[in-house]
Scaffold this active site. Structure first.
Site, PDB file in Angstrom:
ATOM      1  N   PHE A 180      39.060  26.251  54.894  1.00 30.52           N
ATOM      2  CA  PHE A 180      38.235  27.796  55.414  1.00 30.52           C
ATOM      3  C   PHE A 180      38.806  28.259  56.489  1.00 30.52           C
ATOM      4  O   PHE A 180      38.856  29.214  57.154  1.00 30.52           O
ATOM      5  CB  PHE A 180      36.837  27.421  55.095  1.00 30.52           C
ATOM      6  CG  PHE A 180      36.237  28.424  55.805  1.00 30.52           C
ATOM      7  CD1 PHE A 180      35.614  29.045  55.525  1.00 30.52           C
ATOM      8  CD2 PHE A 180      36.044  28.116  56.933  1.00 30.52           C
ATOM      9  CE1 PHE A 180      35.340  30.262  55.468  1.00 30.52           C
ATOM     10  CE2 PHE A 180      34.992  29.234  57.434  1.00 30.52           C
ATOM     11  CZ  PHE A 180      34.191  30.199  56.698  1.00 30.52           C
ATOM     12  N   TYR A 229      35.621  45.054  71.578  1.00 33.72           N
ATOM     13  CA  TYR A 229      34.551  46.001  70.359  1.00 33.72           C
ATOM     14  C   TYR A 229      35.721  44.188  68.558  1.00 33.72           C
ATOM     15  O   TYR A 229      34.916  43.859  68.306  1.00 33.72           O
ATOM     16  CB  TYR A 229      36.071  46.845  69.428  1.00 33.72           C
ATOM     17  CG  TYR A 229      35.044  46.857  68.375  1.00 33.72           C
ATOM     18  CD1 TYR A 229      34.726  47.834  67.328  1.00 33.72           C
ATOM     19  CD2 TYR A 229      35.958  46.887  67.385  1.00 33.72           C
ATOM     20  CE1 TYR A 229      33.583  47.829  66.280  1.00 33.72           C
ATOM     21  CE2 TYR A 229      35.795  46.769  65.938  1.00 33.72           C
ATOM     22  CZ  TYR A 229      34.505  47.614  65.123  1.00 33.72           C
ATOM     23  OH  TYR A 229      33.970  47.667  64.187  1.00 33.72           O
ATOM     24  N   ARG A 232      46.599  46.978  59.512  1.00 31.56           N
ATOM     25  CA  ARG A 232      46.771  47.971  58.598  1.00 31.56           C
ATOM     26  C   ARG A 232      45.638  48.841  57.735  1.00 31.56           C
ATOM     27  O   ARG A 232      46.314  49.409  57.290  1.00 31.56           O
ATOM     28  CB  ARG A 232      46.363  46.662  57.321  1.00 31.56           C
ATOM     29  CG  ARG A 232      46.431  45.854  56.198  1.00 31.56           C
ATOM     30  CD  ARG A 232      46.344  45.582  55.013  1.00 31.56           C
ATOM     31  NE  ARG A 232      44.545  45.562  55.114  1.00 31.56           N
ATOM     32  CZ  ARG A 232      43.697  44.673  54.444  1.00 31.56           C
ATOM     33  NH1 ARG A 232      44.200  43.470  54.239  1.00 31.56           N
ATOM     34  NH2 ARG A 232      43.056  44.847  55.079  1.00 31.56           N
ATOM     35  N   ARG A 285      37.492  57.194  61.451  1.00 32.77           N
ATOM     36  CA  ARG A 285      37.474  56.232  62.415  1.00 32.77           C
ATOM     37  C   ARG A 285      38.937  55.540  63.387  1.00 32.77           C
ATOM     38  O   ARG A 285      39.849  56.114  62.679  1.00 32.77           O
ATOM     39  CB  ARG A 285      36.650  54.728  62.150  1.00 32.77           C
ATOM     40  CG  ARG A 285      36.079  55.803  60.909  1.00 32.77           C
ATOM     41  CD  ARG A 285      34.867  54.193  60.767  1.00 32.77           C
ATOM     42  NE  ARG A 285      33.882  53.198  61.132  1.00 32.77           N
ATOM     43  CZ  ARG A 285      34.235  51.833  60.846  1.00 32.77           C
ATOM     44  NH1 ARG A 285      34.459  51.492  60.163  1.00 32.77           N
ATOM     45  NH2 ARG A 285      33.059  50.961  62.213  1.00 32.77           N
TER      46      ARG A 285
END
Ligand code: PS7
Ligand code: MN
Ligand code: MN
Ligand code: MN
Ligand code: MN
Ligand code: MN
Length: 352
Positions: free
Chosen positions: A269, A152, A199, A209
């Site tokens: 970034f 996932y 978290r 979920r």
């Protein structure tokens, strides 16, 4: 130093940037300071995946409507004028999908080589998300094995790492050797996603979920919902430690990845989200609050991390060491994973 050139932007591109600012606090700033070659392609990549995730996250969309959108999103994102009004009123980024035609218009102006990368990742991610949409094969009552959990995380974040790396290398801003080490870009995504999943446990539970894999939580509690009961705090924390350890194991590969970035704007970034993630991992470690509320690093810490992550690799390694030392300090010999956590923290000490 904003590298974005507002004066030459047309109206649809300006609207895309308004959506970027509305949908992400942390990413919009770093994207707008990217090297001009990649600024717009990465902004659109972000908005397309944010749109896809807004469909995935909305538990008010019936599965029979959601699944075909997720699976076909890579074609939908090329349909002129397409937008989506099907999100529930509370879905935080529903406005992006209501206005999605501006993203489509701008995506079509991007260099074809970049478009192909963005489309390929969207195809794979959407199909992966659909496989895990509730009650589907991999996610009956939540994720079962650690392998399913990592698959996932591959779909929703490892693939982003792959796509971004291909964009960086294609534009000459990263070492092509990174493409020969797909494990490193995978770890960049896995580290962010796994930390987010640790978290967000309470928020996701309230949304029905479950991303913490049963293979981990079942060692500590009998039923998933037991993690949230005050009387189970000690075992719940031991369970969260195992989740933290599983994420922490990606930290060294993230630092190796950052060593392959040549361009300062790309370094910033890629480094800023990783620095935020290691700080978040330290915050959630042995913190019972995660089972009751959504916790976040302070604005002050976030600012400090932003400044440090825009220097160089040595400083970012220092940031990682600071937080892994804090984790090591909180680590307790009564924790079943004490030794493993201590070893994982020790690995980070070896960096420059
Ligand atoms: C294209 C910049 C830099 C090599 C929107 C950035 C959701 C953690 O799980 O909604 O729904 O609660 O809080 C970003 C690797 C992806 C991974 C992914 C696209 C880093 C849609 C970020 C970001 C790779 C799928 C948080 C993965 O969203 O999560 C671009 C290198 C989007 C990155 C999702 C999660 C992002 C995330 P959730 P959130
Ligand atoms: Mn989301
Ligand atoms: Mn999601
Ligand atoms: Mn979410
Ligand atoms: Mn989230
Ligand atoms: Mn989340």
């Amino acid at each position: 130093v904003h590298t974005r050139d507002k004066k030459t932007e047309c109206e649809t591109l300006q609207k895309c940037f308004v959506h970027l600012e509305n949908t992400s606090r942390s990413f919009s700033m770093v994207i707008q300071e990217l090297n001009p070659e990649l600024l717009v392609p990465v902004a659109l990549f972000y908005l397309i995946l944010r749109g896809l995730d807004t469909v995935e996250d909305d538990m008010t969309i019936p599965l029979e409507d959601k699944e075909p959108i997720l699976r076909d999103f890579h074609n939908i994102m090329e349909k002129d004028g397409w937008n989506f009004n099907g999100n529930g009123p509370d879905e935080k980024d529903r406005g992006l999908l209501v206005d999605f035609d501006v993203v489509i218009t701008e995506y079509k102006k991007v260099k074809p080589v970049y478009q192909a990368i963005i489309k390929d990742i969207t195809d794979k991610m959407g199909n992966g998300m659909a496989d895990y949409a509730n009650n589907a094969e991999h996610n009956v009552n939540g994720v079962n094995t650690i392998k399913d959990y990592e698959l996932y995380c591959h779909y929703v974040a490892g693939l982003v790492g792959d796509g971004l790396t291909r964009l960086f290398v294609e534009s000459g801003l990263a070492n092509p050797a990174l493409l020969q080490r797909p494990h490193l870009s995978e770890s960049m995504g896995q580290f962010l996603q796994k930390t987010n999943i640790i978290r967000d446990i309470r928020e996701d539970f309230d949304d029905k979920r479950r991303f913490w894999p049963k293979e981990i939580w079942s060692k500590h509690v009998e039923k998933f919902e037991d993690l949230f009961k005050p009387e189970n705090q000690t075992v719940a924390l031991a369970c969260s430690s195992e989740m933290v350890l599983n994420s922490l194991r990606h930290a060294d590969e993230c630092l190796f990845y950052l060593a392959g970035i040549k361009d300062q704007s790309v370094f910033n970034f890629t480094a800023i989200p990783q620095a935020m993630a290691i700080a978040t991992l330290e915050l959630v470690f042995q913190n019972p609050k995660i089972f009751h509320q959504n916790i976040k690093i302070t604005k002050g810490d976030a600012c400090e991390l932003m400044i440090q992550s825009t220097q160089n690799l040595r400083i970012v390694c220092g940031v990682f060491k600071t937080y892994t030392r804090k984790i090591a300090k909180k680590n307790s010999p009564t924790d079943p994973n004490f030794l493993e956590i201590s070893i994982a923290c020790g690995k980070i000490e070896q960096f420059i």
